[in-house]
Design an enzyme around this catalytic site. Structure first.
Site, PDB file in Angstrom:
ATOM      1  N   CYS A  36       9.242 114.865 -58.858  1.00  0.00           N
ATOM      2  CA  CYS A  36      10.152 115.505 -57.903  1.00  0.00           C
ATOM      3  C   CYS A  36       9.424 115.916 -56.627  1.00  0.00           C
ATOM      4  O   CYS A  36       8.209 115.991 -56.594  1.00  0.00           O
ATOM      5  CB  CYS A  36      10.686 116.807 -58.504  1.00  0.00           C
ATOM      6  N   CYS A  40      12.577 120.670 -55.380  1.00  0.00           N
ATOM      7  CA  CYS A  40      13.750 120.179 -56.119  1.00  0.00           C
ATOM      8  C   CYS A  40      14.510 121.324 -56.785  1.00  0.00           C
ATOM      9  O   CYS A  40      13.930 122.247 -57.338  1.00  0.00           O
ATOM     10  CB  CYS A  40      13.334 119.169 -57.176  1.00  0.00           C
ATOM     11  N   CYS A  67      12.935 111.419 -59.572  1.00  0.00           N
ATOM     12  CA  CYS A  67      14.099 112.258 -59.850  1.00  0.00           C
ATOM     13  C   CYS A  67      15.298 111.743 -59.059  1.00  0.00           C
ATOM     14  O   CYS A  67      15.190 111.404 -57.889  1.00  0.00           O
ATOM     15  CB  CYS A  67      13.786 113.695 -59.431  1.00  0.00           C
TER      16      CYS A  67
HETATM   17 ZN   LIG Z   1      13.901 116.429 -58.376  1.00  0.00          ZN
END
Ligand SMILES: [Zn+2]
Length: 193
Positions: A36, A40, A67
């Site tokens: 990520c 995030c 992600c």
């Molecule tokens: Zn993420």
């Protein structure tokens, strides 16, 4: 900063969901095998499950998948593009009184005009020239209300070399002429007293 301090600094941004390290570092979460942006907004990972990578490739090589929520592989909202858009805005805020062209901005930031235009538009939804005009008109409104400066003077102080051009841009964006704007707002002010 040593590795441990860097880890703590990044983990801090994960907790606070700040974008400070987005585009610079990527975090792999061992429990989900997903990587990520540090900012995030999905669930906060446990400290022991977080690995820090300096590039997307490193994260992928370590077996993580991107992600779907924060899309770390897409340069977007945070990261370097947002930083560049921010620099363009700062430049406009400092130099809107001057004749500022796309080429002049690109030159100052040492990037191509095409790249500047594309990235700025993607991040802000506006072209740099539209953003510049919007900023000039909002500054002009303040000047119009601050004192009784001549319209031509207000135009000159907000980067318009030509007063009729100023009036026409103003009218398009504010819905009335600079003169009307001053009168109308003064009247409204009277009524509120
Ligand atoms: Zn993420």
């Amino acid at each position: 900063m040593n590795e441990q301090e860097l880890f703590e600094a990044i983990y801090e941004t994960i907790l606070n969901r700040t974008a400070k390290y987005d585009g610079q570092y990527y975090i792999g979460i061992t429990s989900t095998k997903i990587f990520c942006r540090p900012s995030c907004r999905s669930r906060t990972p446990k400290r022991k499950n977080v690995r820090v990578y300096r590039s997307i490739q490193e994260a992928i090589d370590a077996g993580f998948r991107a992600c779907k929520r924060c899309k770390p592989e897409v340069s977007g909202k945070h990261g370097p593009d947002a930083e560049m858009a921010e620099r363009v805005k700062q430049l406009i805020h400092h130099q809107y009184k001057e004749a500022l062209t796309l080429n002049a901005m690109a030159q100052q930031l040492a990037i191509s005009p095409y790249h500047l235009l594309r990235v700025f538009k993607r991040v802000t939804g506006l072209t740099p020239s539209k953003y510049l005009m919007t900023h000039r008109i909002s500054e002009a409104k303040k000047l119009l209300l601050a004192d009784q400066k001549a319209i031509a003077q207000v135009a000159a102080e907000t980067g318009f070399s030509n007063p009729p051009h100023f009036s026409s841009v103003f009218k398009k964006m504010a819905g009335c002429s600079p003169h009307e704007y001053r009168e109308k707002t003064a009247e409204e002010g009277e009524r509120l007293k």
